[in-house]
Design a protein around this motif. Structure first.
Motif, mmCIF file in Angstrom:
data_model
loop_
_atom_site.group_PDB
_atom_site.id
_atom_site.type_symbol
_atom_site.label_atom_id
_atom_site.label_comp_id
_atom_site.label_asym_id
_atom_site.label_seq_id
_atom_site.Cartn_x
_atom_site.Cartn_y
_atom_site.Cartn_z
ATOM 1 N N ARG A 223 194.448 95.290 -49.861
ATOM 2 C CA ARG A 223 193.862 94.175 -49.113
ATOM 3 C C ARG A 223 194.390 92.821 -49.599
ATOM 4 O O ARG A 223 193.996 92.316 -50.653
ATOM 5 N N ASP B 283 192.446 90.149 -44.086
ATOM 6 C CA ASP B 283 191.263 90.914 -43.663
ATOM 7 C C ASP B 283 191.573 91.991 -42.605
ATOM 8 O O ASP B 283 190.702 92.377 -41.841
ATOM 9 N N SER C 242 192.716 95.108 -43.475
ATOM 10 C CA SER C 242 192.756 96.478 -44.007
ATOM 11 C C SER C 242 191.813 96.732 -45.169
ATOM 12 O O SER C 242 191.211 95.799 -45.727
ATOM 13 N N LEU D 257 188.916 98.074 -46.157
ATOM 14 C CA LEU D 257 187.487 98.219 -46.432
ATOM 15 C C LEU D 257 187.146 99.702 -46.434
ATOM 16 O O LEU D 257 187.524 100.430 -45.519
ATOM 17 N N MET E 87 181.176 98.646 -44.489
ATOM 18 C CA MET E 87 182.284 98.468 -43.543
ATOM 19 C C MET E 87 183.419 99.450 -43.795
ATOM 20 O O MET E 87 183.580 99.961 -44.905
ATOM 21 N N SER F 132 187.650 99.682 -42.572
ATOM 22 C CA SER F 132 188.759 99.106 -41.798
ATOM 23 C C SER F 132 189.458 100.216 -41.028
ATOM 24 O O SER F 132 189.678 101.303 -41.579
ATOM 25 N N SER G 192 192.639 102.023 -43.079
ATOM 26 C CA SER G 192 192.185 102.381 -44.435
ATOM 27 C C SER G 192 192.364 103.880 -44.605
ATOM 28 O O SER G 192 192.317 104.634 -43.625
ATOM 29 N N TYR H 51 189.232 105.664 -43.323
ATOM 30 C CA TYR H 51 189.097 105.869 -41.876
ATOM 31 C C TYR H 51 190.047 106.967 -41.402
ATOM 32 O O TYR H 51 189.681 107.804 -40.562
ATOM 33 N N VAL I 28 186.029 95.786 -32.431
ATOM 34 C CA VAL I 28 186.157 95.373 -33.832
ATOM 35 C C VAL I 28 185.488 94.018 -34.004
ATOM 36 O O VAL I 28 185.274 93.286 -33.041
ATOM 37 N N GLN J 8 188.193 92.480 -37.473
ATOM 38 C CA GLN J 8 189.134 93.609 -37.557
ATOM 39 C C GLN J 8 188.577 94.775 -38.369
ATOM 40 O O GLN J 8 189.303 95.450 -39.092
ATOM 41 N N GLN J 9 187.284 94.977 -38.266
ATOM 42 C CA GLN J 9 186.687 96.085 -39.013
ATOM 43 C C GLN J 9 185.608 96.786 -38.201
ATOM 44 O O GLN J 9 185.066 96.221 -37.249
ATOM 45 N N TYR J 10 185.356 98.024 -38.573
ATOM 46 C CA TYR J 10 184.247 98.783 -38.005
ATOM 47 C C TYR J 10 183.114 98.817 -39.030
ATOM 48 O O TYR J 10 183.315 98.545 -40.213
#
Ligand code: GLA
Length: 725
Positions: free
Chosen positions: A375, A378, A380, A382, A418, A420, A423, A426, A443, A446-448
């Motif tokens: 990282r 922001d 990627s 998480l 969170m 990413s 990642s 994920y 998103v 840029q994250q779930y």
């Protein structure tokens, strides 16, 4: 004894400090609300349950005249759905036969000392059993076999009562709870203004005031968090009331997810107030023998206006909500690298900040976002909570040892909820992201969001966080949450339970927070959500402070602190001096001192002069710590009354010292030249530290401080410290 039951009149009288709350088992065993307000010694209020001003269109149980009673005109402690009470319901249960008619009537009650815990939920607590008493009233719907247990805890030494409800399925058929508000209360009258705190990222908890109107009004969140948009807090104040005058009622929900607070003013000019889990998109399946606990609502009253209400909340939360070792210990003065470096750092850069911090008198270094996975921005990582050793130029253990070697404490940032899209986590577990099968996932930053309803996800998080926390001497953890939930669904829940998602999500989050705080009891936790997007008492139960806002621009940040202070004490607001704020370092300090103080900068990017100023600020943090963290707050000039200037002050419990701050946000030619202080003892004399002048408390509160010689400049601020002579 703070809870009394008058057997003959069937009246319950609950007395806490200066406050009485009175209810009655009334006709047909309905539970009627009689009074909530300033303490009254007696309970002769039997007329108060009768409000049938005009009842033709309010259904009655009597089949023939005279019609003596309608639940629709009776002030209730629970609003049942589908029966003769046609105002907004506080409980709605879909029975096995498909209808949603539930009519709870009083069955029994008990009074217990102390305060029973609410399983899985954060709640206020009693330090000792004799501090509180709890009334448990069992209500029952004969037709379905549903029971509602109403819980009332009275804090004898606080002007507060908490309420919550347990729904039990004592029948042999399942049912679905469609609505279960934490409390319902029909107030005597409706001549109140509604105050709420709205906002957005970097502009949280703005003050909003509007008169109550006939019909239904309210606030809520559907964002999967208590949110930046609306705080789970409302106040009702007598029309015309202000900081110091009027009846002020405060309602705050100990909950961090979707909530709703509603007020319906009916044709009898009575205001029904309810607050609880947002019933939009909510349902809970309750099998025979099971129980459902609502979150707790805190009810505070003061007849000294909004100021009195806020001080009652502050004392209560400092004493009965915030927990753990850091409740009474002075929290370390910290520097956080976020605003200084963003994610552009390495181990040496962090060490350099820490070294400066130590030399300056700062006590803790906090490493913010960007230390894990790959990282560097922001997009990627998480979920991949493994240290980026190349970036830190060594292991986390090496960095902690280096910084601790300086004599500093060490803190770290996480965003556990969170994941990413980019990642390893994920890629290995796409199902762990919250989603609705077949639908595209939105998103946010840029994250779930990771599925906290799942035990396997929580175990993963606990274990991966423990790889760092268990093997390194870490003192502080900042727990962030940087987006809201959309396409809410869990891969593990069956279709009929998808409506349980949001509540299960927050229960899962609370469970993980609980595990972390129990496993690492020395850790000081700071909540965060893009600044103050989840600033609520639920989070405060696990972390005694919350980062108040990403807005560190002192002149607008101060408005956020004013709004936050309506309900939450200074000790709970993380507040930092940053280089990005354009105000002077003195003003930045004066604003940030109204909270859990710290710095948020890279010393390499500020002038030697600024560094020198900071060095001088450190001593004041220690000097005023107790006064600010545990003293009483008085808002002297509020931004919602004066857009140009503001002022606030803290007074210690014994009224022996006070710190007042005056800030000119934008100069105007005709400014206030006299600042009248509050909260002092009129009989005492106080010395102003700066000049040595001595004034009576009466003078300072009635004539005020003369600000004539103070420069009239944008952003100018000044503190005035008084001690009793
Ligand atoms: C949020 C927080 C900030 C910082 C960043 C890191 O915005 O409020 O303080 O931690 O995340 O990404």
């Amino acid at each position: 004894m703070s809870i009394h039951f008058n057997e003959q009149k069937k009246i319950f009288k609950l007395d806490s400090k200066g406050v009485s709350y009175i209810l009655q088992v009334y006709k047909e065993n309905c539970l009627a609300h009689l009074y909530f307000g300033a303490y009254i010694p007696d309970d002769n209020l039997t007329d108060f349950a009768e409000r049938h001003v005009y009842a033709s269109f309010s259904p009655q149980p009597d089949t023939q005249p005279p019609y003596t009673f309608s639940p629709d005109t009776c002030p209730m402690e629970i609003g049942c759905n589908g029966g003769a009470d046609l105002r907004i319901a506080s409980v709605q249960i879909r029975n096995a036969d498909g209808n949603a008619c539930t009519d709870f009537r009083y069955v029994s009650h008990k009074i217990v000392s102390g305060k029973p815990a609410l399983p899985g939920l954060p709640a206020l607590y009693a330090n000792t059993d004799d501090e509180c008493e709890t009334l448990e009233i069992t209500m029952r719907d004969e037709y379905t076999g549903a029971e509602a247990v109403l819980l009332y805890t009275v804090f004898e030494k606080q002007a507060a009562i908490t309420r919550s409800m347990i729904i039990k399925n004592t029948s042999d058929k399942p049912f679905v709870i469609e609505r279960a508000m934490s409390f319902c209360m029909d107030m005597n009258g409706c001549d109140y203004d509604l105050i709420s705190l709205y906002g957005r990222h970097v502009q949280e908890r703005e003050y909003m005031r509007r008169p109550l109107a006939h019909g239904t009004q309210g606030i809520g969140s559907r964002r999967g968090s208590s949110s930046h948009s609306q705080n789970p807090f409302i106040a009702l104040i007598s029309a015309g009331g202000d900081e110091d005058h009027g009846d002020a009622y405060g309602f705050n929900l100990v909950y961090s997810s979707n909530f709703k607070a509603e007020i319906e003013v009916d044709y009898n000019n009575s205001a029904r107030v309810t607050m609880g889990i947002n019933y939009d998109d909510f349902g809970w399946n309750l099998a025979p023998g099971e129980a459902f606990y609502t979150p707790e609502a805190v009810l505070v009253f003061s007849n000294e206006g909004l100021g009195g209400m806020s001080r009652a909340f502050h004392r209560l939360y400092n004493n009965n909500l915030v927990r753990g070792e850091w409740k009474h210990r002075q929290r370390p003065l910290l520097v956080n690298n976020w605003e200084g470096t963003g994610m552009d750092f390495d181990g040496d850069k962090l060490f350099a900040i820490a070294k400066w911090a130590k030399e300056t008198g700062i006590e803790m270094f906090v490493m913010d976002d960007g230390w894990f996975g790959k990282r560097n921005d922001d997009t990627s990582s998480l979920g991949d909570w493994h240290v980026n050793e190349a970036k830190l130029k060594g292991s986390i253990g090496d960095l902690v040892a280096r910084i601790k070697g300086l004599g500093l404490k060490f803190g770290i940032w996480y965003e556990p909820e969170m994941i990413s899209p980019d990642s390893d986590l994920y890629r290995a577990h796409p199902d762990w992201a919250i989603h609705v099968p077949g639908r595209k996932k939105s998103v946010g930053r840029q994250q779930y969001v990771i599925d906290m309803t799942r035990a396997d996800v929580r175990d993963y998080l606990f274990n991966v966080m423990s790889e760092v926390l268990a093997h390194n001497d870490i003192d502080y953890l900042k727990w962030d949450f940087n987006r809201n939930i959309s396409e809410a669904g869990s891969a593990l829940l069956p279709p009929e339970r998808q409506k349980e998602f949001y509540h299960r999500y927050i229960l899962g989050t609370y469970e993980l927070m609980d595990r972390i705080t129990k496993a690492y009891p020395h850790l000081l936790m700071e909540g965060c959500s893009g600044g103050g997007g989840r600033f609520d008492p639920g989070i405060l139960y696990y972390s005694p402070q919350i980062w108040c806002s990403d807005n560190t621009e002192a002149l607008s940040r101060v408005d956020i602190q004013f709004g936050t202070s309506l309900c939450y004490p200074a000790s709970t607001q993380g507040a930092h001096v940053s280089a990005s704020s354009r105000a002077s370092y003195e003003t930045k300090r004066n604003v940030a001192m109204w909270g859990s103080f710290g710095y948020e900068l890279d010393p390499a990017k500020i002038s030697e002069e600024a560094r020198e100023e900071i060095r001088h600020q450190i001593a004041d943090y220690h000097k005023y710590y107790d006064l600010i963290h545990y003293g009483d707050l008085y808002r002297l000039v509020c931004p919602w009354e004066d857009p140009y200037n503001c002022a606030w002050m803290f007074v210690d419990e014994k009224k022996t010292q006070a710190l007042a701050t005056y800030l000119i946000k934008f100069k105007k030619e005709r400014r206030n030249l006299f600042l009248r202080l509050k909260g002092l003892d009129p009989e005492k004399y106080y010395r102003l530290e700066e000049t040595g002048e001595v004034y009576s408390g009466a003078l300072l509160m009635n004539a005020g401080l003369c600000l004539w010689t103070m420069p009239n400049e944008d952003g100018y601020s000044k503190t005035f410290y008084f001690t009793e002579v």
